[in-house]
Motif scaffolding. Structure first.
Motif, PDB file in Angstrom:
ATOM      1  N   MET A   1       0.832  -1.325   0.028  1.00  0.00           N
ATOM      2  CA  MET A   1       0.170   0.100  -0.020  1.00  0.00           C
ATOM      3  C   MET A   1       0.629   1.027  -0.035  1.00  0.00           C
ATOM      4  N   SER A   2       0.315   2.298  -0.698  1.00  0.00           N
ATOM      5  CA  SER A   2       1.001   3.644  -0.926  1.00  0.00           C
ATOM      6  C   SER A   2       1.088   4.216   0.465  1.00  0.00           C
ATOM      7  N   LEU A   7      -2.477   5.972   5.062  1.00  0.00           N
ATOM      8  CA  LEU A   7      -2.726   7.104   5.797  1.00  0.00           C
ATOM      9  C   LEU A   7      -4.465   7.346   5.782  1.00  0.00           C
ATOM     10  N   THR A   8      -4.899   7.043   4.576  1.00  0.00           N
ATOM     11  CA  THR A   8      -6.455   7.157   4.442  1.00  0.00           C
ATOM     12  C   THR A   8      -7.185   5.909   5.044  1.00  0.00           C
ATOM     13  N   ALA A   9      -6.263   4.925   5.151  1.00  0.00           N
ATOM     14  CA  ALA A   9      -6.843   3.843   5.642  1.00  0.00           C
ATOM     15  C   ALA A   9      -7.001   3.870   7.191  1.00  0.00           C
ATOM     16  N   ALA A  10      -5.906   4.384   7.687  1.00  0.00           N
ATOM     17  CA  ALA A  10      -5.861   4.730   9.165  1.00  0.00           C
ATOM     18  C   ALA A  10      -6.849   5.619   9.756  1.00  0.00           C
ATOM     19  N   ILE A  11      -7.238   6.625   8.704  1.00  0.00           N
ATOM     20  CA  ILE A  11      -7.925   7.424   9.132  1.00  0.00           C
ATOM     21  C   ILE A  11      -9.474   6.864   9.245  1.00  0.00           C
ATOM     22  N   GLY A  12      -9.670   5.992   8.197  1.00  0.00           N
ATOM     23  CA  GLY A  12     -11.128   5.201   7.998  1.00  0.00           C
ATOM     24  C   GLY A  12     -11.076   4.318   9.032  1.00  0.00           C
ATOM     25  N   ILE A  16      -5.725   6.535  13.283  1.00  0.00           N
ATOM     26  CA  ILE A  16      -5.374   7.909  13.134  1.00  0.00           C
ATOM     27  C   ILE A  16      -6.486   8.613  13.381  1.00  0.00           C
ATOM     28  N   GLU A  17      -6.555   9.383  14.165  1.00  0.00           N
ATOM     29  CA  GLU A  17      -7.667  10.284  14.476  1.00  0.00           C
ATOM     30  C   GLU A  17      -7.681  11.722  14.085  1.00  0.00           C
ATOM     31  N   VAL A  18      -8.771  12.159  13.604  1.00  0.00           N
ATOM     32  CA  VAL A  18      -8.633  13.664  13.106  1.00  0.00           C
ATOM     33  C   VAL A  18      -9.385  14.508  14.194  1.00  0.00           C
ATOM     34  N   VAL A 255      -3.710  12.545  14.764  1.00  0.00           N
ATOM     35  CA  VAL A 255      -3.160  11.686  15.968  1.00  0.00           C
ATOM     36  C   VAL A 255      -3.159  10.304  15.900  1.00  0.00           C
ATOM     37  N   GLU A 256      -2.074   9.645  16.305  1.00  0.00           N
ATOM     38  CA  GLU A 256      -2.122   8.229  15.898  1.00  0.00           C
ATOM     39  C   GLU A 256      -2.396   7.449  17.421  1.00  0.00           C
TER      40      GLU A 256
END
Ligand code: MN
Length: 257
Positions: A1-2, A7-12, A16-18, A255-256
């Motif tokens: 994965m790029s 990053l977007t998967a982790a946000i999903g 990773i919290e926004v 934030v991770e």
């Protein structure tokens, strides 16, 4: 994965919290009040153009009235006379707007003294415990002042002697600007300087030294207590107002967990 897909998967999946550090913008958003004879900014407001009526039967829209320095906002170097030859807000490189952030928390000391001023030794003690300040990143100065941001009077905390809000000493502001690699300073108060900053030498030292060094300011942040001491990534998004000295900004932290 790029990397970006990660990053977007982790946000999903929430790893990773926004976190939104931005104050809501309304007519009651607190704003700075300078004494006579200085000019002042206006409160934010909406001016309705139409709302599903004869002025526009199927649509609702507003004009907005705002200052550049209203609510959560970005200070560009050209905001201060010391930075007058520096960048306006439209000239700040986008890559500077995504950067690491650290949090220095003095809320307990501010609770005992609203005029608390951060000193160089406080930052040195912080770096000794937590590592260096981030190169090209943000120092976020947590004072607990965001708890007052719903009310103009409480937020400015003024009496006949002026505003009593926390900030940074002139020596420390000079040191942060000239001796550390940070890109900017983020605060919870109405401006990057203390309420008592008109009486410091120089007056408004954070504005004077940081903007004079080509660095940036972010104000009226909230929920900094939800960030780790280090490891967050900050996204600041001022509008590219051509010639502008600053802009209201949406400020997000990644934030991770
Ligand atoms: Mn400002």
């Amino acid at each position: 994965m790029s990397l970006l897909a990660q990053l977007t998967a982790a946000i999903g999946d929430g790893s990773i919290e926004v976190i939104d550090l931005t104050a809501p913008l309304s007519e009651t958003t607190p704003i700075l009040k300078l004494p006579e004879p200085f000019g002042n900014t206006v409160n934010f407001s909406l001016r309705e153009i139409s709302r599903y009526d004869e002025r526009g039967p199927a649509w609702y829209w507003n004009d907005i009235v705002t200052g550049e320095h209203t609510g959560t906002h970005f200070d560009a170097p050209v905001h201060w006379v010391t930075g007058r030859d520096g960048e306006d807000v439209s000239q700040v490189a986008p890559s500077r707007l995504v950067a690491p952030a650290v949090v220095l928390d003095v809320a307990d000391r501010v609770a005992a003294d609203p005029d608390f001023l951060l000193q160089i030794d406080d930052v040195r003690a912080w770096t000794k415990a937590n590592g260096p300040l981030p190169d090209g990143g943000w120092l976020l100065y947590r004072t607990g002042w965001d708890a007052r941001s719903g009310d103009q009077e409480e937020f400015l905390n003024a009496d006949e002697s002026g505003s009593h809000t926390p900030g940074i000493s002139a020596e420390c502001a000079r040191w942060l600007a000239e001796e550390t690699p940070i890109a900017g300073l983020g605060v919870e108060t109405v401006g990057t300087d203390a309420g008592g900053a008109p009486g410091l030498d120089p007056p408004f030292p954070c504005h004077s030294f940081l903007l004079g060094a080509g660095k940036y300011g972010l104000t009226q942040l909230r929920d900094l207590d939800r960030l780790p001491v280090r490891g967050a990534a900050l996204i600041a998004s001022p509008l590219p107002i051509v010639g502008g000295s600053g802009s209201p900004a949406r400020v997000l932290a990644l934030v991770e967990h």
